[in-house]
Design a protein around this motif. Structure first.
Motif, short mmCIF file in Angstrom:
data_model
loop_
_atom_site.label_atom_id
_atom_site.label_comp_id
_atom_site.label_asym_id
_atom_site.label_seq_id
_atom_site.Cartn_x
_atom_site.Cartn_y
_atom_site.Cartn_z
N GLN A 115 0.84 -1.20 0.00
CA GLN A 115 0.00 0.00 0.00
C GLN A 115 0.88 1.25 0.00
O GLN A 115 0.62 2.20 -0.74
N GLU A 116 1.92 1.25 0.82
CA GLU A 116 2.81 2.41 0.89
C GLU A 116 3.57 2.58 -0.42
O GLU A 116 3.78 3.70 -0.89
N ARG A 117 4.00 1.47 -1.04
CA ARG A 117 4.67 1.55 -2.33
C ARG A 117 3.76 2.15 -3.40
O ARG A 117 4.18 3.00 -4.18
N ARG A 118 2.52 1.70 -3.43
CA ARG A 118 1.55 2.23 -4.39
C ARG A 118 1.32 3.72 -4.16
O ARG A 118 1.21 4.51 -5.10
N LYS A 119 1.26 4.09 -2.89
CA LYS A 119 1.06 5.50 -2.54
C LYS A 119 2.24 6.34 -3.04
O LYS A 119 2.05 7.41 -3.63
N GLN A 120 3.47 5.85 -2.82
CA GLN A 120 4.65 6.58 -3.30
C GLN A 120 4.70 6.61 -4.83
O GLN A 120 5.06 7.62 -5.43
N ALA A 122 2.16 6.55 -6.87
CA ALA A 122 1.14 7.51 -7.34
C ALA A 122 1.64 8.95 -7.15
O ALA A 122 1.47 9.79 -8.04
N ALA A 123 2.26 9.22 -6.02
CA ALA A 123 2.79 10.57 -5.76
C ALA A 123 3.90 10.90 -6.75
O ALA A 123 3.96 12.02 -7.29
#
Length: 154
Positions: A115-120, A122-123
């Protein structure tokens, strides 16, 4: 007679020291030439790498953020005699570098949750989209600079 011997010995010492100093100067000149050749080869190699990355970025074979990180690090490693301020010459490349340099990479990225990887990701993609046209506009100037440093590039 004794003065003649002393003068002869002193002259021999002076000649020997002069020869030794001349030899040291010759060796120093050779060492400086070798260092200059190594420096020029390093500049050519780094310039070629920057040129290749910039070309890959233009052809969308390399992510902008990855390319910018590599280019900025290579620009900082260039052993040019009078370095320029790359952040002023290529402000958009530098600005994107500053924006994306805080993201986790390599092992630190692997330690993140999905989830954190996807968030990064996307950013990072959002930041890349903001800078894309600006960075692509600076790449031709960057490639020209590389050709100035290494004339074998075209």
């Amino acid at each position: 007679m004794i003065w003649a011997v002393i003068i002869a010995i002193a002259a021999c010492i002076i000649i020997a020291l002069g020869f030794y100093a001349g030899r040291l100067l010759f060796l120093l000149k050779q060492q400086n030439q070798r260092q200059q050749q190594v420096r020029e080869q390093r500049i050519a190699t780094i310039s070629e790498s920057i040129f290749t990355i910039a070309k890959a970025m233009e052809q969308q074979q390399c992510d902008l953020s990855e390319g910018v990180i590599r280019i900025v690090n290579l620009l900082n490693a260039l052993p040019v005699p009078s370095p320029i301020d790359y952040s002023a010459r290529y402000p958009q490349i530098h600005a994107l570098f500053v924006e994306v340099s805080g993201f986790a990479i390599l092992e630190a990225r692997q330690k993140l949750s999905k989830q954190e990887r996807r968030k990064q990701d996307a950013a990072r993609e959002h930041i890349e989209s903001e800078y894309e046209s600006k960075v692509l506009g600076e790449l031709s100037s960057l490639k020209s600079y590389c050709c100035e440093l290494s004339p074998t590039l075209k």
